[in-house]
Structures are given as C-alpha cells and as structure tokens.
Design an enzyme around this catalytic site. Sequence first.
Site, mmCIF file in Angstrom:
data_model
loop_
_atom_site.group_PDB
_atom_site.id
_atom_site.type_symbol
_atom_site.label_atom_id
_atom_site.label_comp_id
_atom_site.label_asym_id
_atom_site.label_seq_id
_atom_site.Cartn_x
_atom_site.Cartn_y
_atom_site.Cartn_z
ATOM 1 N N TRP A 242 0.837 -1.731 0.243
ATOM 2 C CA TRP A 242 0.184 -0.102 0.156
ATOM 3 C C TRP A 242 1.063 1.445 0.236
ATOM 4 O O TRP A 242 0.410 2.289 -0.659
ATOM 5 C CB TRP A 242 -0.909 -0.169 1.243
ATOM 6 C CG TRP A 242 -2.051 -0.819 0.763
ATOM 7 C CD1 TRP A 242 -2.187 -2.602 1.477
ATOM 8 C CD2 TRP A 242 -3.033 -1.276 -0.235
ATOM 9 N NE1 TRP A 242 -3.177 -2.619 1.006
ATOM 10 C CE2 TRP A 242 -3.589 -2.281 -0.172
ATOM 11 C CE3 TRP A 242 -3.174 -0.171 -1.258
ATOM 12 C CZ2 TRP A 242 -4.558 -2.490 -0.591
ATOM 13 C CZ3 TRP A 242 -4.379 -0.376 -2.129
ATOM 14 C CH2 TRP A 242 -5.025 -0.974 -1.857
ATOM 15 N N ASP B 102 -1.397 6.814 5.642
ATOM 16 C CA ASP B 102 -3.060 5.899 5.928
ATOM 17 C C ASP B 102 -3.450 4.329 6.544
ATOM 18 O O ASP B 102 -2.743 3.608 6.954
ATOM 19 C CB ASP B 102 -2.954 4.489 4.171
ATOM 20 C CG ASP B 102 -3.651 3.999 3.158
ATOM 21 O OD1 ASP B 102 -4.305 4.065 3.914
ATOM 22 O OD2 ASP B 102 -3.238 3.785 2.694
ATOM 23 N N LYS C 141 -12.910 -1.651 5.489
ATOM 24 C CA LYS C 141 -11.904 -2.925 6.430
ATOM 25 C C LYS C 141 -12.309 -2.296 8.190
ATOM 26 O O LYS C 141 -12.841 -4.110 8.132
ATOM 27 C CB LYS C 141 -10.509 -2.521 6.272
ATOM 28 C CG LYS C 141 -9.613 -1.789 5.132
ATOM 29 C CD LYS C 141 -9.954 -2.599 3.870
ATOM 30 C CE LYS C 141 -9.602 -2.622 2.711
ATOM 31 N NZ LYS C 141 -8.498 -1.866 2.290
HETATM 32 C C1 LIG Z 1 -8.221 -1.733 1.393
HETATM 33 C C2 LIG Z 1 -6.822 -0.461 1.141
HETATM 34 C C3 LIG Z 1 -6.748 0.681 0.619
HETATM 35 C C4 LIG Z 1 -7.692 0.809 -0.435
HETATM 36 O O1 LIG Z 1 -9.072 1.020 -0.332
HETATM 37 P P1 LIG Z 1 -9.584 1.340 -2.065
HETATM 38 O O2 LIG Z 1 -10.906 1.624 -1.040
HETATM 39 O O3 LIG Z 1 -9.441 -0.180 -2.487
HETATM 40 O O4 LIG Z 1 -9.315 2.838 -2.840
HETATM 41 C C5 LIG Z 1 -6.133 1.624 0.564
HETATM 42 N N1 LIG Z 1 -4.900 1.757 2.055
HETATM 43 C C6 LIG Z 1 -5.051 0.604 2.577
HETATM 44 C C7 LIG Z 1 -3.940 0.655 3.744
HETATM 45 C C8 LIG Z 1 -6.151 -0.563 2.695
HETATM 46 O O5 LIG Z 1 -5.981 -2.032 3.566
#
Ligand SMILES: *Cc1c(COP(=O)(O)O)cnc(C)c1O
Length: 375
Positions: free
Chosen positions: A103, A187, A211
């Site tokens: 990521w 993030d 998530k």
């Molecule tokens: C799932 C995830 C994303 C991506 O999110 P999208 O909604 O598919 O754009 C970004 N960063 C992390 C750490 C993730 O687990």
Amino acid sequence: MRPWNFSAGPSALPLEVLRTAAAEMTDWHGSGMSVMEMSHRGKQFIQIRAEAEADLRELLGVPDDFAVLFMQGGGIGENAILPMNLISLRGATKADYVLSGSWSNKSYKEGARYGDVAIAASSGEAGVVAGVSQEPWTWFPAPAQWKVRADASYVHLCSNETIGGIEFTGWPDLSALGAPDVVLTVDASSHILSRPMDFSRVGLVFAGAQKNAGPAGVTMVFVRRELMGHALSCCPSAFDYATVAGADSMFNTPPTYAIYVAGLVFKWLKKQGGVAAMEKANIAKAEALYAYLDSTEFYTNHVHPNVRSRMNVPFFLHDEALNAPFLKQAEEAGLLQLKGHRSLGGMRASIYNALPLEGVNALISFMKNFERLHG
Ligand SMILES: *Cc1c(COP(=O)(O)O)cnc(C)c1O
C-alpha cells in the site's frame, strides 16, 4: 449461526448493525423512506451525517483543529487527492514516503505524478531488526533511520499494511528527525478504530471504511484545518479538502448509505466500550492466533514480532499443495475468505473489530485439526 468471515475487505460487519440496517431498510425512523431514498440536504440525512461525525470524533478523540471529511474515491483515490492538496504546502512540490509494503508503494507511485517525491526509508530489502534477520517487506524501518527532507511538505506512511500484515504505530516526532515543519500523513485504512491514535503527531489520516468501519464507498479523512487551502490548480473541486470541509462533506452528493451504515458501526463501537475496549479484544485475538502460529512448524508467519499486525495475519502452510484442501475444508467448517492476497499466496486471516475472539478460536481449532490430519 452465520459463518466467521475473515475477509481483508470489504469485510465482516457486526451482525447487530446488519440487523438494524435491515429493520430500517424501507422506513428509517418513521420517515417513510429508506436512507437510500433521502435527499442528502434533508433534515433526516443531515442528522445521520452529523451523528456519524460526532460519534467518530468521540471514539477517536479527534481534536477540534481537525476537520473530519466523508469522501469518495477510497484509499487509492486518496493516494492522489492527498498530494494534490498537500504537496505544495511549503512552496516546493516535494514529498517523502516510507515504503513498508504494497500500500505504501502504491501511494508513492501515485504521489510521483504530482511532484518531486523521494523514499525516506524502505523495508524492501532484507534487514536485521532487534537481532532477528528479516525478509524484504516483513519489517518496518525505524524512524531514527528515515531520511526526511527538511523542505518536503509531508512524509507519508501506511500504518497497517493490509497485505503484508505489518502494523506500525510509533509515530515519530519529526523535529527529532531534523524536519520540524514536515507534516506526517498516514493511510490507516485497515486498522482505524481498532486502537487509539495519537493525533498530536499527524497532519492527516485517511481510511477507507470497508475494512473496519462500514461498507465500501466512503473514505474518512482527518485533516488539520490549517493544512487545507493549498490544493494544486489541477485538483478537482470535489476533492479539494477546503471545499469539502466548507460544505460539511456535502459539496457533491456524498455516499449517503455508506455513511449511514458506518454511523451504525460507530454506535455499535460505543456500545462495546469504544476504541479502548476494542483494542483490548484485538490484542487478545491477535495474541491467541500468533501464539498458535509460533507453536507449530506446520504454519508460519514471516513478519517481525515487533510489527505484526493485530488486524491482518498472513500465514503459510508448510506444504503449498495443502492450500486448496485447507481452503475448501475451512469453508465447509464455516470459516470464509481465508485465501491470501494473490501477490503473497498462502492464507490471510483478517480479524477486524467485527470478528470476535470466538471466531479466532474457531479458526485455531480448525487449524489444529487440519494439522493433525495432514501433519
Ligand atoms: C484496502 C486499502 C486501500 C485501498 O482502498 P480502496 O478503497 O480500494 O481504494 C488503501 N490502503 C490500505 C492500507 C488498504 O488496506
């Protein structure tokens, strides 16, 4: 009983939340409408959004000098939205990235489209951490080793690498790294609300809801108000944090149903005792699973013990030929979506807030039994 769902995302929601959403599906609180059918400018939805924001602020203790935005575009969208808003914060269009897995690498590549980006630190090579040698992407670079350019606008990291199963929360004081004016951006998509967060150390945190906080479609952005208002001219108005904040996340039609369900999750979290109670439960779940993985040679997890994720636990069977029967029998036993990410193979158990210890214990008993039959 419903099966236990270990999906990495979109992932399990609390059953109580699903039941409430079902009961309110055709008539929300006597309004005669489904939340899906309401104007986002009507009094009912304004109340739903305001309560969601207030509950989220309370759960995480978000300081008043942070705006809380509900946006669209997901984590991957934020990989572009963030640099478009912040990369010229300090004049030069410069930003640094800490690379610790899939990521953060994605964020770095996207950031490179908007300015001069550099790698502050990377775990993309073998390393020795606290005396233990580690394969690439199974450890986290210690802040003391980050090289942050003093004139960068921000340094970005992913605090929970969902695919690699690496979690990092020791957010550093950047003045100690000789970069006092650089903003830390994070993030936190895959562990938001699973543990307390120290907002004093960050300028911006983003997290997709799917998530740990709700259905796909809404992204939460926590941004220090003083950092807004510096967007590049190429930034779409709908993605300019200042514009979104100025309109209470209603500059354009927000993902109303996703915000509503996330709001139900926030109320559920408050009922469970909030983020502190969640953290306690998450520690117990992760400890049980890692202790079992470490007790056998049949399964392995490669992540350095200091940074093993409490949320995403990748593991491998000692014989890959057993992967298919493992997944098939797991599903028959009511344990769903354990297949690892296609880039790593093996298995991954995502054990977010909505999955209780009982579910983790069911997984461990299944794994023990599978080992007994195939070991
Ligand atoms: C799932 C995830 C994303 C991506 O999110 P999208 O909604 O598919 O754009 C970004 N960063 C992390 C750490 C993730 O687990």
